[in-house]
Design a protein around this motif. Structure first.
Motif: not given
Length: 102
Positions: A32-37, A52-55, A88-95
Motif C-alpha cells: 500500500x505504501x509503495x503505491x504512494x511512493x 522500520x525504515x521508510x524511503x 500527514x505522516x502522523x495521520x497515515x500512521x494512525x490510519x
C-alpha cells in the motif's frame, strides 16, 4: 535536525495478537505504501519492538513500532526537510495502524 513524531494507537488485542496481526499484514502495508511512493523496510522483532525504515522523496525515515498490552506506539524520526509533512505522516500512521489491527 530530525523531528520526532510519537503516535499512540489503542487496541484491545493483547501483545501476542497485536504482534500476529502486524506480522500477518506487513506485506499489505508495504504494498500500500509503495503505491504512494514510499518504500518500507521492516526489520525483525527486538522483544516487542519492531524497527522500520521508510524511503520517500529521496529521504529516509527511521522508526519503531512498540507493542504494549493496550496500544501500539509509533516513534518516527522525520528529517527536517520532511517535517512539513509531519501532520500527514502522523495521520497515515494512525490510519494504517487501525487497519492493521482490524
Amino acid at each position: 535536525m530530525a523531528k520526532r513524531i510519537v503516535v499512540h494507537v489503542p487496541h484491545r488485542l493483547g501483545i501476542e495478537e497485536a504482534r500476529q496481526r502486524l506480522n500477518g499484514r506487513a506485506d499489505w502495508a508495504q504494498q500500500k505504501l509503495r503505491r504512494e511512493g514510499v518504500r518500507l523496510v521492516i526489520a525483525d522483532w527486538k522483544g516487542n519492538d519492531r524497527p522500520f525504515t521508510a524511503h520517500a522523496l529521496g529521504q529516509h525515515v527511521d522508526g519503531l513500532v512498540a507493542v504494549t498490552e493496550r496500544s501500539l506506539r509509533f516513534e518516527i524520526g522525520v528529517p527536517w526537510m520532511l517535517s512539513v509533512f509531519s501532520p500527514k505522516i502522523e495521520a497515515a500512521a494512525k490510519h494504517y495502524a487501525a487497519r492493521l489491527m482490524a
